[in-house]
Write a protein that holds these residues in place. Sequence first.
Motif, PDB file in Angstrom:
ATOM      1  N   THR A 147       0.272  -8.925 -10.141  1.00  0.00           N
ATOM      2  CA  THR A 147       1.018  -8.617  -9.177  1.00  0.00           C
ATOM      3  C   THR A 147       2.825  -7.920  -8.948  1.00  0.00           C
ATOM      4  O   THR A 147       2.472  -8.092 -10.617  1.00  0.00           O
ATOM      5  CB  THR A 147       1.151  -9.857  -7.522  1.00  0.00           C
ATOM      6  N   SER A 148       2.827  -7.466  -8.444  1.00  0.00           N
ATOM      7  CA  SER A 148       4.399  -6.827  -8.985  1.00  0.00           C
ATOM      8  C   SER A 148       5.248  -7.239  -7.753  1.00  0.00           C
ATOM      9  O   SER A 148       4.820  -7.765  -6.879  1.00  0.00           O
ATOM     10  CB  SER A 148       3.724  -5.442  -8.683  1.00  0.00           C
ATOM     11  N   LEU A 149       6.709  -6.772  -8.076  1.00  0.00           N
ATOM     12  CA  LEU A 149       7.799  -7.123  -7.236  1.00  0.00           C
ATOM     13  C   LEU A 149       7.384  -6.750  -5.997  1.00  0.00           C
ATOM     14  O   LEU A 149       7.755  -7.669  -4.735  1.00  0.00           O
ATOM     15  CB  LEU A 149       9.180  -7.154  -7.880  1.00  0.00           C
ATOM     16  N   ARG A 150       7.156  -5.320  -6.048  1.00  0.00           N
ATOM     17  CA  ARG A 150       7.015  -4.496  -5.261  1.00  0.00           C
ATOM     18  C   ARG A 150       5.933  -5.327  -3.545  1.00  0.00           C
ATOM     19  O   ARG A 150       6.317  -4.560  -2.622  1.00  0.00           O
ATOM     20  CB  ARG A 150       7.439  -3.209  -4.797  1.00  0.00           C
ATOM     21  N   ILE A 151       4.843  -5.526  -4.432  1.00  0.00           N
ATOM     22  CA  ILE A 151       3.644  -5.895  -3.792  1.00  0.00           C
ATOM     23  C   ILE A 151       3.684  -7.090  -3.196  1.00  0.00           C
ATOM     24  O   ILE A 151       3.631  -7.494  -2.050  1.00  0.00           O
ATOM     25  CB  ILE A 151       2.614  -5.934  -4.582  1.00  0.00           C
TER      26      ILE A 151
END
Lengths: 335, 335
Positions: free
Chosen positions: A233-237
């Motif tokens: 996953t990403s920090l933004r998600i």
Amino acid sequence: MKTDRADILACLRESEDYVSGQQLCDRLGVSRTAVWKVINQLKEEGYLIESASRRGYRLVESPADVYSESEIASRLHTKWAGKKLHFFEVTGSTNPDAKRFAEEGALHGTTVVADRQTAGRGRRGRSWESSAGTSIYFTIVLRPKFSPDKASMVTLVMALAVAEAISEVTGLDTGIKWPNDIVVNGKKVVGILTELSTMPEMNEIQFLVAGVGVNVNQNSAEEFSEEIRKTATSLRIESGKSVFRAALLERILSRFEEDYEIFEQTLDMSVLRERYEARLAGRDAGVQVLDPSGAYAGVSRGITDTGELVVEKENGERVLVYAGEVSVRGLYGYV
Amino acid sequence: MKTDRADILACLRESEDYVSGQQLCDRLGVSRTAVWKVINQLKEEGYLIESASRRGYRLVESPADVYSESEIASRLHTKWAGKKLHFFEVTGSTNPDAKRFAEEGALHGTTVVADRQTAGRGRRGRSWESSAGTSIYFTIVLRPKFSPDKASMVTLVMALAVAEAISEVTGLDTGIKWPNDIVVNGKKVVGILTELSTMPEMNEIQFLVAGVGVNVNQNSAEEFSEEIRKTATSLRIESGKSVFRAALLERILSRFEEDYEIFEQTLDMSVLRERYEARLAGRDAGVQVLDPSGAYAGVSRGITDTGELVVEKENGERVLVYAGEVSVRGLYGYV
């Protein structure tokens, strides 16, 4: 010129009011023309800079997620971490680049940053997703005085610095999947790959490189390859907000410098252990240890002062797990 | 084309009689024109090749100490050592070159050979003398399956191979100055520098490079810098004869391949120890151990199965000396 740019940016950013051209000249020891040229360059790159006659310059807005050598350097106030920066728009992978710089004599703290990687890889040769403008990829060169057997703890120190920096900048709750991954809500956002060059008869480290890849601004799971879509996953998600990469990188390097110096004092994790354990993913929860001689389940209880994972088996026996020998999987909640 | 050259050279060298052009074509699967071109190239390089109509070609004489990729490759009959050769007329130092090739995926056994080095160095950063046409400089890339703690023994294996190869080719009595120098008549003729790349958490070797520098055809001590003039010598100075470098390199690589495979069986020096000890410089003679915690004198008694030097102190106590911790000097007869 690059240093001037970073210095001028830093001056503008740190001042709430206008900064006169003369002030900039005096502070940096450069000519008015040089200042004027740099300001124009910055404007071209998307910085919104107000110029008012007799008052000077004011930074109104930085371009969205600008990620450049000057932008990063202008934010860094470290003693050695990232003091010497090599920034690439695109590269194969920052670890080999850093090793090349190290072979050529790069100083302790030299850092290679790339906006995009075309051949990133993790432990066990797994590839690491890469696209422009969405991730942080950097590798720092270290020249430790300690012996090679201490080197694996540097990975833990880096993991701690990155996990705490992410939490500070995004507010997300980060967990460290021992030894070298960072997870948010059970999915991987960071991988760390440490490599070491030694002369075996000398029992000395020539250099060590610690490479970090952070999924930052990916918008959705579709931006990851199918292979890792379920586990990454990403920090933004996770946070719902985009993250300014240069600011996060600054926090990572700054925290790493501090923690590494703490580690150097004792050459073990004794001082950092409590903070590391507070973030240990799956602590006091079930883990599965994939030992080559057979998998077993247990409960992760923490780490030792020398960085091994302490796993309590179902029969109560405590086992020390050495990195590299095993793969640890969470039974619940993380990958 | 390079392979054709090496193959044609090997065919000519191995045949006492004429070899017909057709034979060469058939054996190598190339055209008559290709054979003809290669023969002309070889002649230009100084090979004396007789061509007789209807009989073919005969190698009458090789140029003095020809040292080229083809010349070396044409002599090698190894399985992996030097199977892939990179030959440089001049380079900074073959170790960094080999590490670069290794980073790019070079196979086990890949070997970098240089006729001249401009930036050679030994352990503790000491520089290693370098001039064209007089020395052997090579570095072999290894991709071992064993753990990093075994790596220092590879230096001993290489030292043994080089010492025995030199004795075989020159008839000189070579001694090994534990762990990584070779001496003749008390003076140094060979230095070995092993370097290792690992991933510390994995306890795995990514690659290992073993670099060797041999003083071969220096004519007199004046060819060495003042710094090392008293302690260095060459095979030619000691034997009174010039040495054909490609032939010596072939013997070194061939012996190393054999000994390394023996080492791999047990991952210790148990099988090779007797041969190593037979060449141990100063064995049963006085040595001075320069330990950081204080120098002491003793008698060198041999090595252990794991490669440590066994020194018997004056009070009868036996000490194991680990490479890197100390510098060992002969009290008599060697430097």
